[in-house]
Design a protein around this motif. Structure first.
Motif, PDB file in Angstrom:
ATOM      1  N   ASP A   1      40.050  45.265  32.067  1.00 26.01           N
ATOM      2  CA  ASP A   1      41.308  44.873  32.513  1.00 26.01           C
ATOM      3  C   ASP A   1      40.991  43.858  33.816  1.00 26.01           C
ATOM      4  OD1 ASP A   1      43.848  46.223  31.350  1.00 26.01           O
ATOM      5  OD2 ASP A   1      41.887  47.644  31.485  1.00 26.01           O
ATOM      6  N   ALA A   2      39.734  44.229  34.532  1.00 28.74           N
ATOM      7  CA  ALA A   2      39.524  43.663  35.617  1.00 28.74           C
ATOM      8  C   ALA A   2      38.788  42.340  35.397  1.00 28.74           C
ATOM      9  CB  ALA A   2      38.312  44.386  36.623  1.00 28.74           C
ATOM     10  N   ARG A   3      38.197  42.146  34.201  1.00 31.31           N
ATOM     11  CA  ARG A   3      37.814  40.978  33.895  1.00 31.31           C
ATOM     12  C   ARG A   3      38.878  40.158  33.252  1.00 31.31           C
ATOM     13  NH1 ARG A   3      33.590  44.355  31.790  1.00 31.31           N
ATOM     14  NH2 ARG A   3      34.473  44.243  29.566  1.00 31.31           N
ATOM     15  N   ARG A   4      39.847  40.726  32.555  1.00 31.53           N
ATOM     16  CA  ARG A   4      41.087  40.033  31.861  1.00 31.53           C
ATOM     17  C   ARG A   4      41.795  39.348  33.133  1.00 31.53           C
ATOM     18  NH1 ARG A   4      43.279  44.020  28.368  1.00 31.53           N
ATOM     19  NH2 ARG A   4      41.366  44.133  27.071  1.00 31.53           N
ATOM     20  N   SER A   5      42.147  40.422  34.016  1.00 30.15           N
ATOM     21  CA  SER A   5      42.963  39.845  35.314  1.00 30.15           C
ATOM     22  C   SER A   5      42.255  39.630  36.420  1.00 30.15           C
ATOM     23  CB  SER A   5      43.903  41.263  35.615  1.00 30.15           C
ATOM     24  OG  SER A   5      44.615  40.710  36.828  1.00 30.15           O
ATOM     25  N   LYS A   6      42.358  38.106  36.807  1.00 32.15           N
ATOM     26  CA  LYS A   6      41.515  37.574  37.937  1.00 32.15           C
ATOM     27  C   LYS A   6      42.045  38.361  39.275  1.00 32.15           C
ATOM     28  CE  LYS A   6      40.925  33.242  40.278  1.00 32.15           C
ATOM     29  NZ  LYS A   6      41.401  32.024  40.507  1.00 32.15           N
ATOM     30  N   LYS A   7      43.276  38.539  39.522  1.00 27.85           N
ATOM     31  CA  LYS A   7      43.812  39.022  40.633  1.00 27.85           C
ATOM     32  C   LYS A   7      43.436  40.521  40.847  1.00 27.85           C
ATOM     33  CE  LYS A   7      48.218  39.652  43.291  1.00 27.85           C
ATOM     34  NZ  LYS A   7      49.741  39.673  43.141  1.00 27.85           N
ATOM     35  N   LEU A   8      43.244  41.261  39.938  1.00 28.40           N
ATOM     36  CA  LEU A   8      42.741  42.573  39.827  1.00 28.40           C
ATOM     37  C   LEU A   8      41.203  42.623  40.234  1.00 28.40           C
ATOM     38  CD1 LEU A   8      42.964  45.562  39.653  1.00 28.40           C
ATOM     39  CD2 LEU A   8      42.694  45.413  37.113  1.00 28.40           C
ATOM     40  N   GLY A   9      40.586  41.562  39.609  1.00 27.78           N
ATOM     41  CA  GLY A   9      39.142  41.616  39.778  1.00 27.78           C
ATOM     42  C   GLY A   9      38.683  41.370  41.423  1.00 27.78           C
ATOM     43  N   GLU A  10      39.678  40.247  41.932  1.00 31.20           N
ATOM     44  CA  GLU A  10      39.520  39.882  43.293  1.00 31.20           C
ATOM     45  C   GLU A  10      39.565  40.889  44.290  1.00 31.20           C
ATOM     46  OE1 GLU A  10      41.784  36.424  43.649  1.00 31.20           O
ATOM     47  OE2 GLU A  10      40.465  34.880  42.326  1.00 31.20           O
ATOM     48  N   SER A  11      40.899  41.545  43.923  1.00 29.23           N
ATOM     49  CA  SER A  11      41.162  42.393  44.867  1.00 29.23           C
ATOM     50  C   SER A  11      40.287  43.709  45.147  1.00 29.23           C
ATOM     51  CB  SER A  11      42.561  42.866  44.671  1.00 29.23           C
ATOM     52  OG  SER A  11      42.814  43.462  43.487  1.00 29.23           O
ATOM     53  N   THR A  12      39.723  43.845  43.854  1.00 34.99           N
ATOM     54  CA  THR A  12      38.818  45.165  43.839  1.00 34.99           C
ATOM     55  C   THR A  12      37.784  44.962  44.779  1.00 34.99           C
ATOM     56  OG1 THR A  12      39.570  45.627  41.659  1.00 34.99           O
ATOM     57  CG2 THR A  12      37.888  46.657  42.027  1.00 34.99           C
ATOM     58  N   THR A  13      37.144  43.446  44.197  1.00 37.28           N
ATOM     59  CA  THR A  13      35.854  43.050  44.876  1.00 37.28           C
ATOM     60  C   THR A  13      36.020  43.086  46.616  1.00 37.28           C
ATOM     61  OG1 THR A  13      35.496  41.667  42.829  1.00 37.28           O
ATOM     62  CG2 THR A  13      34.162  41.511  44.868  1.00 37.28           C
ATOM     63  N   ALA A  14      37.193  42.590  46.975  1.00 41.62           N
ATOM     64  CA  ALA A  14      37.629  42.507  48.398  1.00 41.62           C
ATOM     65  C   ALA A  14      37.567  43.946  48.952  1.00 41.62           C
ATOM     66  CB  ALA A  14      38.956  42.015  48.350  1.00 41.62           C
ATOM     67  N   ALA A  15      38.049  44.856  48.147  1.00 38.29           N
ATOM     68  CA  ALA A  15      38.300  46.248  48.714  1.00 38.29           C
ATOM     69  C   ALA A  15      36.835  46.841  48.892  1.00 38.29           C
ATOM     70  CB  ALA A  15      39.100  47.299  47.810  1.00 38.29           C
ATOM     71  N   LEU A  16      35.847  46.503  47.919  1.00 37.64           N
ATOM     72  CA  LEU A  16      34.590  47.335  48.068  1.00 37.64           C
ATOM     73  C   LEU A  16      33.830  46.490  49.141  1.00 37.64           C
ATOM     74  CD1 LEU A  16      33.845  47.418  44.439  1.00 37.64           C
ATOM     75  CD2 LEU A  16      33.699  49.372  45.766  1.00 37.64           C
ATOM     76  N   ALA A  17      34.026  45.283  49.300  1.00 36.08           N
ATOM     77  CA  ALA A  17      33.332  44.574  50.345  1.00 36.08           C
ATOM     78  C   ALA A  17      33.718  44.903  51.689  1.00 36.08           C
ATOM     79  CB  ALA A  17      33.807  43.148  50.447  1.00 36.08           C
ATOM     80  N   ALA A  18      35.218  45.441  51.949  1.00 31.93           N
ATOM     81  CA  ALA A  18      35.812  45.772  53.149  1.00 31.93           C
ATOM     82  C   ALA A  18      35.403  47.235  53.311  1.00 31.93           C
ATOM     83  CB  ALA A  18      37.186  45.838  52.929  1.00 31.93           C
ATOM     84  N   ILE A  19      34.929  48.000  52.269  1.00 29.81           N
ATOM     85  CA  ILE A  19      34.546  49.358  52.704  1.00 29.81           C
ATOM     86  C   ILE A  19      32.927  49.257  53.184  1.00 29.81           C
ATOM     87  CG2 ILE A  19      33.659  51.408  51.430  1.00 29.81           C
ATOM     88  CD1 ILE A  19      36.167  51.130  49.705  1.00 29.81           C
ATOM     89  N   LYS A  20      32.245  48.395  52.515  1.00 27.40           N
ATOM     90  CA  LYS A  20      30.898  48.253  52.732  1.00 27.40           C
ATOM     91  C   LYS A  20      30.765  47.744  54.290  1.00 27.40           C
ATOM     92  CE  LYS A  20      26.703  46.390  50.808  1.00 27.40           C
ATOM     93  NZ  LYS A  20      26.090  45.524  49.597  1.00 27.40           N
ATOM     94  N   LYS A  21      31.746  46.692  54.811  1.00 27.18           N
ATOM     95  CA  LYS A  21      31.630  46.451  55.880  1.00 27.18           C
ATOM     96  C   LYS A  21      31.959  47.130  57.093  1.00 27.18           C
ATOM     97  CE  LYS A  21      33.963  42.504  58.863  1.00 27.18           C
ATOM     98  NZ  LYS A  21      35.061  41.602  58.881  1.00 27.18           N
ATOM     99  N   ALA A  22      32.835  48.211  56.881  1.00 28.14           N
ATOM    100  CA  ALA A  22      33.017  49.214  57.772  1.00 28.14           C
ATOM    101  C   ALA A  22      32.377  50.401  57.734  1.00 28.14           C
ATOM    102  CB  ALA A  22      34.657  49.685  57.148  1.00 28.14           C
ATOM    103  N   GLY A  23      31.090  50.174  56.936  1.00 28.38           N
ATOM    104  CA  GLY A  23      30.323  51.398  57.012  1.00 28.38           C
ATOM    105  C   GLY A  23      31.027  52.597  56.319  1.00 28.38           C
ATOM    106  N   GLY A  24      31.993  52.629  55.755  1.00 35.27           N
ATOM    107  CA  GLY A  24      32.274  53.906  55.235  1.00 35.27           C
ATOM    108  C   GLY A  24      33.439  54.443  56.347  1.00 35.27           C
ATOM    109  N   ASP A  25      33.555  53.997  57.363  1.00 34.28           N
ATOM    110  CA  ASP A  25      34.489  54.474  58.417  1.00 34.28           C
ATOM    111  C   ASP A  25      36.115  54.072  57.987  1.00 34.28           C
ATOM    112  OD1 ASP A  25      36.102  55.303  60.520  1.00 34.28           O
ATOM    113  OD2 ASP A  25      35.011  54.237  61.976  1.00 34.28           O
TER     114      ASP A  25
END
Length: 1970
Positions: A131-155
């Motif tokens: 589904d993430a591959r099928r839906s561009k919006k879903l894929g992008e938002s998932t990636t952004a969320a993972l990046a934000a978590i990484k950036k915040a260092g898990g806080d």
């Protein structure tokens, strides 16, 4: 607060199944309350209108500021918990941290977002999915969320939650199930960790974006796509929603909460997975529970807060605010709940608790089940389903919303704004409200027919689930419903309303729709809901509960075709009710005692239970066992009903249609047993309540001062709160509870009963009933309006009687009927509807004229309300008649032939509208209406429906049977009828409830509310039991006949409890009935059939005797009869022949005492007569049990425990025991070994009770004594001997106890001996009585006090006996007591009794020797008494010194004087013997002793005592002379002459002697003595008269020297009276010749009074004075009633009377002259020859009385002559008195002279047989003249001062009579009157001699008178003495006038001074020329 407008989240559900849950248009109308409300897609029908909610700020909730009065509780661990909170601690989840949850979200954020590991995992899973591959919006938002978590260092705090939420939201919409589940799981976890509590970036003030939590919930909900949703997704949705709702950090409110609830509900309904259905069910139950738990926690804090503020306010004593201590108008502040027992479920009913919610007084239309819809008492327009999900900020800023009224003070002004906490509290309450409302609405949805019959259908599951949720809420969270702090605002006036008031409309509607359901599961859960209402909400829902009880539950029990499961479940609920004492009492107080109530609910419940319990059911022992097994199985089940745990699984798989399971036993049997158990449970509760109250009161009495201070405080608090009700919302006011005043409520109950009776009387006889209703004040006046209003308001009136009464043609009845119709309003009502309503109010009578009057009035009233309906009232009149005819035609079963068609109906009504036709379609419509729906009284229809069973319905022949077979058999038909009945009931309930709500809303403002009365007093139990004891008895006595011992034990326990209640409240009839039943149930009257169950009854009976002894009263008799019978059984069972032991109950059955009440207790059946001699057969084990140690001990304890009975109870016990004892004795007949079991027990209990106080013993002995009297006179001597022996033993015991002076207990308890000896005829018994007393005297003589009196009483009776042995034995003992215990007898006041006893011995005629001994003893008693120190007279007599007081025994006090105490008894004894003794010797001695004693000792007697002696002893001796009745008694006795000649004469002489001896003491009685002598003189007995005369002379002669002038006056007065009484004045009226004709014709009756002139009355004939006893003779002819014996005594009174008497006896041949018209030629000449007159006995007696008087007058003249010629008498009597006496002689002379001169009268008397020769009074005439002149001459010649002073008077009296005497003498004819000449000659000589002796001056003065007389004498043939006298006189005249000297005269001839009295005969004296 910023204005944020949250947008409602919409759940899109394309599923068709969900659409089925949507309400229909009709339901929308029913469930919505504003026209604007429109349903939204996806919502179930519980959503409210979509008006915007108050603005909410979405920013963080601030912590409380200092200004807010909250208690800071960081963890909530110290939160005060209410009772309810602890009760529900078994909930699966509690909100331990939710206390400050909403306010603390910010503070807790860092800790809640501790780790994001699970988020990273989930995002990575999503990122790698297709589904993430099928839906561009879903894929992008998932990636952004993972990046934000990484950036915040898990806080977590550095990540924007929106970034994380977006990919998860998109992923949840993915088509892949796994991705969707992962996303949902992650969202759920984030919510659990409170991650979505606030957005990371502050939103703008006017931002439209909903809070993140709300969008999260929307996202979860959107994943559900109806049935098509994969089960895994469904499961995950439920889990995530549950996580959201249960999170305490972010509390989900409003729309979010409802979405979650709704979706979970839909999953439960639509999911095809059984597992998911069950999980959804559990989750939803948990969600709802959490919502209510939170409310409870908030309420707990709020209560603490208010209590705290109250404490602080109380400290400011002077502040006006100090009384504002509680919630807005809610009574009884919260602190009281802390004072109550922590474990008390029913806080609602304590008077000090805050639970007294208003109960609306019903004053409008009748409340019925139909009033439960279409009307609301709480307007919830502003409480929407789309309230904000997240409440993040409530601060008291200027912009915050203002609410009114809620403050800690009840009197706070309405414009004070709510505190933050209060606003927040209300949000939690609203959540609870929304959820509860949603469930109620879901439960009320109508179902299509197919779903209604299928339990697994969605509709049915939905209904069941919603009902179970409602039940769970009520069961676990009742605190929310009853707390006064759970309030909610209305939209109308912003006033706070309590939670229960807000939800009750939905709750009642739900129950009204489902309460009578024909589906078993629905019915059961509805019953449970009703039980919760009844148990916990009865205060607030008083009227609603009443409607449900009457219209649903009692109605179902009434219906014969109702399903067994329904009845059974209702009985279960009633059983629970029975176990709740407070609920029972309050039901009675609020319904049975309330006149506005629909019915007496408590009474009805008991009656229903009794009816079901008494229904006969055939059942085998196997079936009974099966039932017991089933009971045990059910008891061990884990049931949802009572434990409040999870409801039963409602998944499709678990639900099955209720199979008609064929039980191993009849369901009726189960109902029968359950109702019995419920009844016994009710009795337990009644006993518990009364005993708990009693023990409480005792405990309170003993409690310390501290508790009493607390009580005072709480009662003051309660008063403060309850006395000032503050008007509240909708319902009128928040009501104070009424005081629980038993007497007031009892009056109310009586008033209600009186009304019921009056209504019953009206229904039977309307006119009489109406009078009663007006008289009793139930109808205000007799005005037609008042009467009509009453008719409308009271449904209990019989419609038929009402119709007949109002239809009468009397003017009064017509007025009432008109007023009745005028009070009905038909405005804007269709004609047929109006007619239906009109005909529902009464039953139309059958008579045409009556119908006509009703219809005329109806037409007039209808046209008044609807003037445009028709042309005129005639139209309405004709049409109404026509409609009634149509109704009869269409529906009457009696109508034969063709029915009316629409065309016929139209034709019949042509031209009725003022000659025009009504529209055809209109008439056709009426026709259709009537033919489809009969006009029939609903009450009759209901009664018919309730009593029809499907089996009873008429079969329609073969075709119908075939049809039935084709449609599936008879069972379906039955079910159909049953379903239809349930449906009707539900509809009716709804209508009633609607009406109730309308009424409540309409009357709330104007009228006071009906008050709920809480139970606090135990006194109500008495009246409660009194109205229901008969149903209890019926049920218990019926079931007790069962063979199952357990059932019997239960019944017996019930009876025991009933007896307990009856005793506690002294209810005579029930007590007697229950005890009597229990006694009969022992079966002791039929030993051969006695079984184990009867032994159980016997044990309980003995137990009752122990426990209720003080209160059993008359019921002791039944118990003691049983004990007597038990004793008999024990003897028989040991082998004694039963015939030797009589059966007490035999006698009882054959002859039942009339005085004894038998209430509802049939007599024991007659025993079968045994034809053979062998003993009866009985069960060995029963016999063994009857002789068991326990049984014997139990019986013995009853008797030994009597010592502990109260004073009243012991009297009741003894009374009963004596009755049983008498029965035993009576049943024994003449047996040699009579039954004396109870008699023995009487002696035993007397021993046990010896220590009782005298006061109690007196009451006991009144009964015991009477019993011994009765038994002692029994014909069976064996019984008598036993009784006497028992009595002797008892007396001995009593004698041991010392008796104080002044008491008479000994006297009382010895009385039976006296009674027995008096009334028995058996000599042996008399002998035994005497020997008993002799033994007592010997053994206990020293202790006898007042007992002496009774003992002498016994000896007195013995003294009269004709048996020598008895008399001797008694006399010996009396003599012994006389000799040895005389002093004691005197000191105990028994001296008089001793004397009476000796008197009786003296009078015993049969044994003269004993009589003489006794009279001598009597004589000796006087000196003995005077020598006895105990006698106070001994000191006066000088025999004893004052210091010597004799024995130390204290003396009995006496009110008598010493003379009355000691002298009088002895003197009276002599008098008694003298008067009534038969032996002459004894009588003479008594007379002698009497006067001897008086003369010897009378010197010291005071005057008062002499008076008593005269009145009671002396004068009565001579009463025989005065009373004619006494005379007549003795007249025929030979001994009369003996008595008169001996006793009487001696007594008279002794009297004179006594007077002379004590002249100084008795001179004041002279007149009495004279009166006595006069009585004696005036006797017809010559001897007596002469003795009296002689005694009179003796009296005067012996005391002549002592008499003073006043004495002489009395003496002369006595003589004057004697002369008057002996004057024979009747002579002049005695002759009544028949030749005399009365002037007024012939007299009629023998008694008619037509007196001749101066006829004296018959009283003159009597010698007695006017005051004497004349009754004997007067009674013989008064008022014409002649006595048969003496018919003619009155003949002397008049000529007429005598004529009539003669006519009666000898009818005359001559007719009586009655009228003037008849021939009247009878000559009047009296000289005609008369027939000889017959002298009757009465007339002879009359003549004799006259002759006696003449003789007595002569005696009196003689007495005067003898007395007053006596020198000593003559010297002493004053001249004035002597002259007065002479006047009497003169009168006597003139009387005699007048009679002698009346020749005709004397001739007539002679002819009538008066005497054998013509009568005359010559001797009286001459004698009186002789005495007169001799005494006057002596006085004249007497020179003493007194006589000289009266000489003139003497002279004046003397000369005229002398002249008269001489002149009369001169005229006598010497040839014919020689006897007269001889008689008068000495008198003339005396006159002449006397005159000759006159002094010169006086002599000369009278010469002119005497000289002519001398000349006359010279012309007669003079005898020598006359010549001598004449010679002397002539010489004196010559000397005086001529001066010639004296010459020697003739020597005088010696004559007797009394010569004139020598002739015994009457001489005839003629009078010439007179």
């Amino acid at each position: 607060m910023a204005d944020v407008e949250p947008t409602p989240a919409i759940v899109h559900t394309p599923s068709e199944k969900l659409q089925e849950e949507r309400p229909s248009v009709e339901e929308d109308e029913r469930n919505s309350h504003t026209p604007a409300e429109s349903p939204r897609p996806g919502d179930t029908d519980e959503e409210a209108p979509g008006t915007p909610h108050a603005p909410q700020d979405s920013s963080d909730m601030a912590t409380p500021t200092a200004s807010t009065p909250t208690i800071a509780l960081p963890n909530g661990s110290d939160t005060p918990r209410t009772t309810e909170f602890f009760e529900n601690a078994n909930r699966p989840r509690t909100d331990s941290q939710s206390t400050a949850a909403t306010t603390a979200t910010t503070a807790t954020r860092p800790s809640t977002r501790s780790s994001l590991v699970f988020v990273v995992t989930a995002l990575e899973t999503i990122a790698t999915s297709k589904d993430a591959r099928r839906s561009k919006k879903l894929g992008e938002s998932t990636t952004a969320a993972l990046a934000a978590i990484k950036k915040a260092g898990g806080d977590p705090s550095r990540i924007n939650p929106e970034v994380l939420f977006e990919p998860l939201q998109l992923a949840s919409e993915a088509t892949t199930v796994a991705v969707s589940i992962t996303a949902l799981d992650c969202i759920g976890k984030l919510i659990s960790y409170s991650y979505f509590s606030v957005p990371s970036e502050p939103q703008g003030e006017n931002s439209e974006v909903p809070p993140l939590i709300e969008r999260a919930i929307d996202t979860i909900c959107d994943c559900f796509q109806g049935e098509a949703t994969p089960p895994e997704v469904q499961l995950q949705i439920v889990k995530s929603l549950l996580a959201a709702i249960l999170n305490d950090k972010i509390v989900v409110h409003g729309a979010g909460l409802l979405k979650a609830v709704r979706l979970t509900y839909n999953i439960f309904l639509l999911s095809k997975s059984t597992e998911n259905q069950q999980i959804a069910q559990g989750a939803l139950t948990q969600m709802v529970g959490t919502v209510f738990e939170r409310v409870k926690t908030r309420l707990s804090v709020k209560e603490s807060r208010i209590n705290l503020s109250r404490v602080s306010l109380n400290e400011k004593a002077n502040s006006d605010e100090s009384i504002r201590v509680e919630e807005d108008g809610d009574t009884a502040g919260g602190d009281d709940s802390d004072d109550n027992d922590e474990d008390d479920d029913e806080k609602t009913v304590e008077p000090t608790e805050p639970s007294d919610k208003p109960v609306e007084k019903h004053t409008g239309p009748k409340i019925t089940l139909q009033s439960f819809e279409n009307s609301m008492n709480f307007n919830d327009d502003r409480i929407h389903d789309n309230a904000p999900t997240l409440v993040t900020k409530i601060k008291g800023k200027p912009g915050s919303r203002q609410v009114s009224g809620q403050d800690t003070s009840p009197n706070a002004p309405a414009d004070i704004e709510m505190t933050d906490e209060e606003e927040e509290d209300e949000i939690f309450v609203k959540d609870a409200y929304l959820v509860f409302r949603a469930m109620c609405r879901l439960s009320t949805k109508g179902l299509p027919v197919d779903q209604a019959l299928d339990v697994r259908s969605q509709g049915m599951r939905s209904k069941l689930f919603s009902l179970h949720i409602i039940h769970t809420i009520l069961h676990n969270n009742i605190a929310v419903f009853i707390s006064p702090f759970a309030t909610i605002r209305t939209s109308s006036d912003n006033e706070p309303t309590t939670f229960v008031q807000a939800i009750k409309q939905y709750l009642c509607l739900s129950l009204s729709r489902n309460g009578s359901s024909s589906v078993k599961q629905v019915f059961e859960v509805s019953c449970e809901i009703f039980w919760q209402m009844l148990k916990n909400l009865r205060v607030m829902l008083k009227k609603e509960i009443e409607v449900f009880l009457k219209e649903v539950y009692l109605a179902i029990l009434d219906r014969r075709n109702a399903a067994a499961f329904q009845k059974q479940y209702i009985l279960t609920v009633f059983g629970r009710l029975g176990a709740d004492p407070r609920a029972l009492v309050e039901m009675y107080l609020n319904y049975d005692c309330d006149r506005t109530a629909l019915d007496n609910m408590y009474q009805r419940v008991v009656e229903h239970l009794s009816r079901i319990s008494s229904t006969p059911v055939t059942v085998t022992p196997v079936q009974q066992q099966a039932y017991q097994a089933e009971r045990e199985r059910k008891a061990n089940q884990y049931d949802w009903q009572t434990r409040g745990t999870m409801p039963p699984a409602l998944s499709t798989a678990n639900l099955s249609a209720p199979q008609a399971t064929e039980h191993a036993y009849p369901p009726e049997y189960a109902m029968k047993q359950e109702s019995l158990e419920a009844l016994v449970e009710i009795l337990r509760s009644l006993v518990n309540w009364s005993e708990q109250q009693i023990s409480d009161s005792m405990r309170n009495a003993k409690s310390d001062s501290r508790s009493s201070v607390d009580d005072t405080r709480s009662s003051m608090d309660a008063r403060t709160y309850t006395e000032s009700p503050n008007p509240g919302v909708d319902s009128g006011t928040v009501t104070p509870m009424v005081e629980d005043d038993p007497s007031e409520l009892e009056r109310a109950k009586q008033r209600k009963t009186a009304l019921t009776n009056a209504l019953r009387q009206f229904n039977y006889k309307p006119k009489r009933g109406l009078k009663v209703l007006i008289k009793e004040g139930f109808i205000a006046s007799d005005s037609p309006d008042d009467i009509a209003r009453f008719f409308h308001e009271h449904d209990q009136l019989d419609k038929k009687a009402l119709g007949e009464f109002m239809g009468e043609g009397d003017e009064e009845n017509i007025k009432i009927m008109h007023a009745f119709v005028n009070q009905m309003d038909f405005t804007k009502t269709r004609f047929v509807d109006a007619l239906r309503r009109f005909l529902q109010s009464f039953r139309l009578p059958g008579e045409a004229q009556k119908i006509d009057r009703f219809m005329l009035k109806f037409a007039e009233r209808y046209i008044t309300g609807n003037p445009n309906a028709y042309a005129n009232a005639d139209t309405a009149y004709v049409l109404s008649y026509s409609v009634i005819m149509l109704n009869v035609d269409q529906h009457s079963k009696k109508m034969k032939g063709k029915r009316m068609t629409p065309e016929d109906f139209i034709k019949n009504n042509r031209g009725i509208n003022d000659n025009a036709d009504l529209p055809e379609e209109y008439l056709r419509g009426i026709y259709e209406d009537i033919s489809n729906n009969e006009i029939v009284l609903e009450t009759e229809q209901e009664a018919a429906a309730a009593n029809t069973t499907p089996a009873a319905q008429p079969s329609g022949g073969l075709a119908a049977n075939i049809g039935q077979a084709l449609t599936g058999g008879g069972r379906d038909l039955q079910r159909e009828a049953f379903v239809q009945a349930s449906e009707q009931m539900a509809n009716k309930t709804e209508q009633l409830y609607k009406q109730l709500l309308r009424t409540q809303r309409r009357t709330a403002a104007a009228l006071p509310v009906s008050k709920f009365i809480p139970a606090s007093s135990s006194k109500h139990i008495g009246p409660m039991f009194e109205v229901t004891w008969m149903p209890f008895l019926t049920a218990l006595s019926g079931q007790a006949q069962d063979h199952n011992i357990e059932i019997v034990k239960l019944c017996i326990e019930g009876v025991k409890l009933a007896i307990r209640v009856s005793c506690l409240f002294d209810l005579e009839n029930p007590r007697q009935a229950f005890v009597s039943f229990l006694a009969r149930f022992t079966n002791l009257y039929n030993l051969s059939e006695m079984k184990a169950k009867n032994v159980e009854a016997l044990k309980v009976l003995i137990e009752v005797a122990h426990t209720e002894g003080n209160l059993l009263r008359e019921s002791w008799r039944d118990i003691l009869t049983c004990i007597s019978q038990l004793d008999r059984f024990q003897l028989i069972s040991t082998g004694i022949d039963e015939r030797a032991i009589p059966d007490v109950l035999k006698a009882q059955i054959q002859k039942q005492p009339a005085a004894r009440k038998n209430l509802n207790v049939p007599q024991a059946p007659r025993r079968r007569q045994t034809s053979h001699a062998s003993n009866i057969q009985f069960q060995a084990d029963v016999a063994e049990e009857s002789r068991s140690t326990d049984m014997i001990r139990g019986v013995d304890r009853i008797f030994t425990n009597t010592a502990n009975l109260s004073g009243e109870a012991i009297v009741d016990f003894v009374k009963a025991l004596t009755q049983v004892s008498w029965q035993e004795i009576q049943s024994s007949g003449q047996s040699e070994s009579p039954r004396t079991f109870s008699l023995q027990k009487l002696v035993e209990i007397s021993g046990y009770n010896m220590t009782r106080v005298r006061f109690e013993w007196t009451n006991i002995w009144q009964i015991l004594g009477a019993h011994f009297n009765e038994v002692g006179c029994h014909t069976n001597t064996n019984v008598v001997y036993f009784a006497l022996n028992s009595l002797r033993q008892l007396s001995m015991r009593f004698m041991e106890i010392e008796e104080l002076p002044g008491f008479k207990f000994q006297k009382d308890f010895l009385k039976p001996f006296e009674h027995i000896i008096s009334n028995t005829s058996v000599v042996a018994v008399k002998d035994m009585v005497l020997r008993c007393l002799i033994q007592m005297i010997q053994a206990r003589g020293e202790n006898i006090r007042s007992g002496w009196k009774t003992m002498f009483g016994v000896f007195t009776v013995a003294a009269k006996e004709p048996y020598e042995g008895i008399v001797n034995l008694a006399f010996e003992n009396v003599t012994q007591v006389y000799n040895t215990r005389f002093g004691v007898v005197i000191s105990q006041g028994a001296f008089a009794d001793l004397i009476v006893c000796l008197t009786e011995f003296s009078k015993n005629f049969k044994f003269q020797k004993k009589s003489l001994s006794a009279i001598e003893l009597l004589k000796q008693s006087v000196p003995k008494m005077l020598r006895t120190p105990e006698c106070p007279l001994s000191v006066q007599a000088g025999f004893i010194k004052e210091t010597d007081q004799g024995s130390s025994i204290p003396k009995q006090p006496s009110r008598q004087t010493q003379e009355e105490q000691f002298w009088f008894p002895v003197l009276f004894a002599f008098h008694d013997v003298l008067m009534t003794g038969e032996d002459l010797e004894v009588r003479s001695r008594a007379l002698g002793h009497l006067f001897e004693t008086l003369i010897t000792y009378g010197k010291g007697f005071p005057q008062d005592f002499w008076d008593i002696l005269w009145r009671q002893l002396l004068y009565p001796i001579f009463m025989v002379l005065k009373s004619k009745s006494e005379m007549s008694k003795i007249l025929n006795h030979e001994e009369l002459s003996v008595w008169l000649s001996t006793t009487m004469i001696q007594a008279l002489r002794n009297m004179i002697k006594l007077f002379t001896h004590f002249f100084e003491s008795l001179e004041y009685m002279l007149d009495r003595f004279l009166e006595l002598l006069a009585l004696c003189i005036c006797q017809e007995n010559d001897t007596l008269a002469r003795i009296g005369s002689n005694c009179l002379q003796q009296l005067i002669l012996q005391n002549v020297q002592k008499f003073q002038s006043h004495h002489w006056s009395q003496i002369v007065k006595a003589f004057v009276e004697l002369f008057q009484r002996t004057e024979a004045s009747a002579l002049f009226s005695a002759a009544t010749s028949s030749s005399y004709t009365p002037t007024n014709g012939v007299g009629g009756t023998p008694g008619s009074k037509t007196p001749v002139a101066d006829t004296p009355p018959p009283a003159d004939l009597h010698l007695a004075s006017m005051g004497d006893d004349l009754s004997e003779d007067n009674a013989l002819g008064i008022n014409g009633l002649a006595a048969p014996r003496r018919p003619s005594v009155v003949t002397a009174t008049s000529d007429a009377a005598s004529i009539s008497t003669i006519d009666q006896r000898m009818p005359s041949p001559l007719p009586k002259r009655q009228t003037q018209e008849l021939e009247d030629y009878r000559p009047e000449d009296q000289d005609l020859q008369q027939p000889p007159i017959v002298v009757t006995a009465a007339r002879r007696r009359f003549f004799n009385q006259i002759i006696t008087k003449c003789v007595l007058q002569l005696l009196m003249i003689e007495t005067v002559q003898e007395l007053f010629t006596n020198d000593s008498v003559y010297d002493k009597i004053p001249s004035g008195e002597l002259l007065r006496l002479m006047g009497v002689l003169k009168r006597s002379y003139h009387f005699a002279k007048k009679f002698n001169a009346d020749r005709d009268l004397r001739t007539r008397l002679f002819r009538e047989g008066f005497m054998k020769q013509p009568p005359n009074l010559l001797k009286q005439e001459s004698g009186s003249a002789a005495v007169y002149i001799s005494i006057l001459f002596r006085m004249y010649h007497d020179r003493s001062n007194d006589r000289a002073a009266s000489r003139t008077a003497t002279e004046t009296a003397l000369i005229p009579l002398c002249e008269d005497i001489v002149a009369s003498y001169v005229e006598l004819d010497e040839e014919t009157q020689q006897r007269n000449i001889v008689t008068w000659r000495p008198v003339v000589v005396n006159v002449l001699d006397g005159y000759v002796g006159f002094p010169p001056g006086e002599f000369e003065k009278h010469i002119d008178i005497f000289a002519p007389l001398i000349v006359g004498l010279l012309g007669t043939d003079m005898e020598p003495e006359v010549r001598r006298a004449v010679q002397a006189l002539v010489m004196r005249i010559f000397e005086t006038r001529l001066g010639t000297g004296r010459i020697p005269l003739m020597t005088p001839v010696a004559t007797s001074p009394r010569g004139s009295f020598n002739s015994p005969t009457f001489a005839r004296r003629a009078s010439k020329g007179r």
